[in-house]
Design a protein around this motif. Structure first.
Motif, PDB file in Angstrom:
ATOM      1  N   ALA A 240      -4.798 -26.860  -3.849  1.00 10.55           N
ATOM      2  CA  ALA A 240      -5.160 -25.593  -3.230  1.00 10.55           C
ATOM      3  C   ALA A 240      -3.948 -24.949  -2.561  1.00 10.55           C
ATOM      4  N   ARG A 241      -3.991 -23.630  -2.452  1.00  8.16           N
ATOM      5  CA  ARG A 241      -3.046 -22.912  -1.601  1.00  8.16           C
ATOM      6  C   ARG A 241      -3.679 -22.775  -0.220  1.00  8.16           C
ATOM      7  N   VAL A 242      -2.936 -23.179   0.786  1.00  9.83           N
ATOM      8  CA  VAL A 242      -3.430 -23.175   2.159  1.00  9.83           C
ATOM      9  C   VAL A 242      -2.646 -22.134   2.947  1.00  9.83           C
ATOM     10  N   ARG A 243      -3.356 -21.179   3.532  1.00 15.33           N
ATOM     11  CA  ARG A 243      -2.695 -20.117   4.283  1.00 15.33           C
ATOM     12  C   ARG A 243      -3.198 -20.100   5.718  1.00 15.33           C
ATOM     13  N   LEU A 244      -2.248 -20.288   6.646  1.00 21.19           N
ATOM     14  CA  LEU A 244      -2.580 -20.302   8.062  1.00 21.19           C
ATOM     15  C   LEU A 244      -1.927 -19.111   8.741  1.00 21.19           C
ATOM     16  N   GLU A 245      -2.699 -18.391   9.530  1.00 23.52           N
ATOM     17  CA  GLU A 245      -2.150 -17.291  10.312  1.00 23.52           C
ATOM     18  C   GLU A 245      -1.370 -17.858  11.491  1.00 23.52           C
ATOM     19  N   THR A 246      -0.111 -17.439  11.626  1.00 24.81           N
ATOM     20  CA  THR A 246       0.728 -17.962  12.697  1.00 24.81           C
ATOM     21  C   THR A 246       0.962 -16.959  13.818  1.00 24.81           C
ATOM     22  N   SER A 247       1.054 -15.667  13.483  1.00 26.67           N
ATOM     23  CA  SER A 247       1.261 -14.643  14.515  1.00 26.67           C
ATOM     24  C   SER A 247       0.978 -13.275  13.910  1.00 26.67           C
ATOM     25  N   THR A 248       0.905 -12.267  14.763  1.00 28.71           N
ATOM     26  CA  THR A 248       0.680 -10.896  14.311  1.00 28.71           C
ATOM     27  C   THR A 248       1.913 -10.059  14.607  1.00 28.71           C
ATOM     28  N   LEU A 249       2.416  -9.377  13.583  1.00 29.36           N
ATOM     29  CA  LEU A 249       3.549  -8.471  13.751  1.00 29.36           C
ATOM     30  C   LEU A 249       3.027  -7.065  14.026  1.00 29.36           C
ATOM     31  N   ARG A 250       3.386  -6.530  15.168  1.00 27.93           N
ATOM     32  CA  ARG A 250       2.967  -5.180  15.528  1.00 27.93           C
ATOM     33  C   ARG A 250       3.960  -4.162  14.981  1.00 27.93           C
ATOM     34  N   ASP A 251       3.421  -3.117  14.392  1.00 29.63           N
ATOM     35  CA  ASP A 251       4.244  -1.993  13.947  1.00 29.63           C
ATOM     36  C   ASP A 251       5.338  -2.451  12.977  1.00 29.63           C
ATOM     37  N   ALA A 252       4.973  -3.289  12.017  1.00 30.36           N
ATOM     38  CA  ALA A 252       5.948  -3.800  11.054  1.00 30.36           C
ATOM     39  C   ALA A 252       6.246  -2.750   9.994  1.00 30.36           C
ATOM     40  N   LEU A 253       7.505  -2.692   9.575  1.00 34.30           N
ATOM     41  CA  LEU A 253       7.930  -1.738   8.553  1.00 34.30           C
ATOM     42  C   LEU A 253       7.730  -2.374   7.186  1.00 34.30           C
ATOM     43  N   LEU A 254       6.928  -1.719   6.322  1.00 31.13           N
ATOM     44  CA  LEU A 254       6.533  -2.306   5.041  1.00 31.13           C
ATOM     45  C   LEU A 254       7.069  -1.505   3.870  1.00 31.13           C
ATOM     46  N   ALA A 255       7.500  -2.266   2.846  1.00 28.22           N
ATOM     47  CA  ALA A 255       7.968  -1.644   1.603  1.00 28.22           C
ATOM     48  C   ALA A 255       7.426  -2.437   0.431  1.00 28.22           C
ATOM     49  N   PRO A 256       7.193  -1.791  -0.726  1.00 28.88           N
ATOM     50  CA  PRO A 256       6.776  -2.539  -1.919  1.00 28.88           C
ATOM     51  C   PRO A 256       7.886  -3.504  -2.347  1.00 28.88           C
ATOM     52  N   LEU A 257       7.473  -4.642  -2.905  1.00 29.13           N
ATOM     53  CA  LEU A 257       8.471  -5.596  -3.406  1.00 29.13           C
ATOM     54  C   LEU A 257       9.348  -4.975  -4.480  1.00 29.13           C
ATOM     55  N   ASP A 258       8.802  -3.988  -5.219  1.00 28.19           N
ATOM     56  CA  ASP A 258       9.577  -3.328  -6.281  1.00 28.19           C
ATOM     57  C   ASP A 258      10.774  -2.572  -5.728  1.00 28.19           C
ATOM     58  N   ALA A 259      10.759  -2.285  -4.429  1.00 29.49           N
ATOM     59  CA  ALA A 259      11.869  -1.537  -3.843  1.00 29.49           C
ATOM     60  C   ALA A 259      13.074  -2.423  -3.544  1.00 29.49           C
ATOM     61  N   LEU A 260      12.887  -3.732  -3.553  1.00 29.17           N
ATOM     62  CA  LEU A 260      13.967  -4.651  -3.190  1.00 29.17           C
ATOM     63  C   LEU A 260      14.913  -4.876  -4.366  1.00 29.17           C
ATOM     64  N   VAL A 261      16.201  -4.884  -4.047  1.00 28.31           N
ATOM     65  CA  VAL A 261      17.234  -5.211  -5.031  1.00 28.31           C
ATOM     66  C   VAL A 261      18.010  -6.410  -4.478  1.00 28.31           C
ATOM     67  N   ASP A 262      18.113  -7.455  -5.268  1.00 22.52           N
ATOM     68  CA  ASP A 262      18.808  -8.678  -4.859  1.00 22.52           C
ATOM     69  C   ASP A 262      20.200  -8.676  -5.480  1.00 22.52           C
ATOM     70  N   LEU A 263      21.202  -8.562  -4.616  1.00 24.67           N
ATOM     71  CA  LEU A 263      22.587  -8.571  -5.076  1.00 24.67           C
ATOM     72  C   LEU A 263      23.309  -9.755  -4.443  1.00 24.67           C
ATOM     73  N   GLU A 264      23.517 -10.780  -5.260  1.00 26.51           N
ATOM     74  CA  GLU A 264      24.238 -11.970  -4.814  1.00 26.51           C
ATOM     75  C   GLU A 264      23.617 -12.575  -3.554  1.00 26.51           C
TER      76      GLU A 264
END
Length: 322
Positions: A240-264
């Motif tokens: 199973a995949r087990v997911r536990l909530e550890t904390s809440t991020l207030r006012d987090a800045l979110l972007a789609p994963l498609d926007a990320l570019v991995d350079l080295e």
């Protein structure tokens, strides 16, 4: 180029782990007495209720022993009656002066000895009755028979295991908590559990026990999660995949994963500035589904490129498609 605006939201940080389903409890079922198996009433894989008759041992010899001990008990009871009658006659004769007090004392002792013999005979009868009852092997709990280790006609002893019984409702999901996150996890905490082999729909469990000693191989702390299993569809050994909530991020800045570019090994996004794509470094704090929590030189409302960004260069001219 396709673009998306960065947004701010409150998001929950989660610890994503892998766990294995195990029985909530396991029982080794043995006979209370020695004897030959005369009947087997359950087989491997069968579901049994607590108290269900699982096997029987031959009781014929013990039935004969019970008859003999019951006869002994009746004889000792008769002996008591005779001793009491003799004592009554002796007391009558003592009143008339026909016998001495010492003779009456002897008769009283005879009554006490006879009564003691009755008590010992009663204990012997109760003991053999308990042994006869113990020839019936009953299920100690409700669960599934995971193994049968004896055959009909086999002679067994109290130290021998006849059946293994497992409880699978609830199940125990065993995982490990990394040391860095241990202070964020507590018993009773809600857990989301997904068995991808069955369904992507998460199930709800709770942290039951956190082992106080780390696994020397991994350095993480073994943890047990209690998961209800109505219908008993889930089986021990499932991953199973087990997911536990550890904390809440207030006012987090979110972007789609498609926007990320991995350079080295470093992450960037391309922000549209006028008619150009400007490359800006970012840090990915957490991935949440198809989005990432970003930190860096970006802000809410910035338009980031999500399509065709892998081949862009800093300052390249772009035509935005919304």
């Amino acid at each position: 180029m396709r673009v998306v605006e960065l947004v701010r939201e409150d998001v929950t940080e989660e610890l994503d782990l892998t766990g294995t389903a195990r029985p909530w409890d396991e029982f080794e079922v043995s006979a209370e007495v020695s004897g030959r198996i005369s009947a087997l009433h359950v087989e491997e894989g069968e579901w049994v209720q607590k108290g269900r008759l699982m096997a029987e041992l031959d009781r014929s010899k013990r039935d004969l022993q019970l008859e003999a001990r019951q006869a002994d008990l009746e004889r000792t009871r008769i002996d008591v009656e005779f001793a009491r009658k003799r004592l009554a006659r002796g007391e009558s004769l003592l009143a008339k002066g026909a016998i001495s007090q010492a003779e009456v004392d002897t008769l009283e002792q005879a009554v006490q000895v006879a009564e003691s013999a009755v008590r010992l005979a009663e204990i012997a009868v109760d003991t053999i009755r308990e042994e006869i009852e113990d020839t019936r092997v009953l299920a100690p709990a409700t669960g599934r028979v995971s193994a049968r280790t004896v055959s009909l006609g086999e002679t067994v002893s109290p130290s021998g295991i006849l059946f293994r019984l497992i409880q699978i409702d609830p199940l125990k999901i065993v995982t490990e908590i990394p040391e860095a996150h241990l202070h964020l996890i507590r018993p009773g905490q809600a857990v989301r559990i997904v068995f991808e082999a069955l369904s992507p729909q998460p199930r709800r469990g709770t942290v039951h026990f956190i082992h106080p000693v780390a696994n020397p191989s991994s350095g993480a702390f073994p943890t047990e999660v209690r998961l209800p299993n109505p219908g008993r569809r889930l089986q021990p050994g499932m991953v199973a995949r087990v997911r536990l909530e550890t904390s809440t991020l207030r006012d987090a800045l979110l972007a789609p994963l498609d926007a990320l570019v991995d350079l080295e090994g470093r992450y960037f996004v391309y922000v549209v500035d006028g008619e150009k794509a400007v490359r800006r470094p970012v840090e990915v704090r957490q991935r949440i589904g198809a989005r990432a929590v970003l930190e860096g030189n970006v802000a809410e409302g910035d338009e980031v490129v999500t399509g065709g960004n892998q081949n862009l260069t800093d300052g390249a001219a772009v035509e935005v498609v919304r």
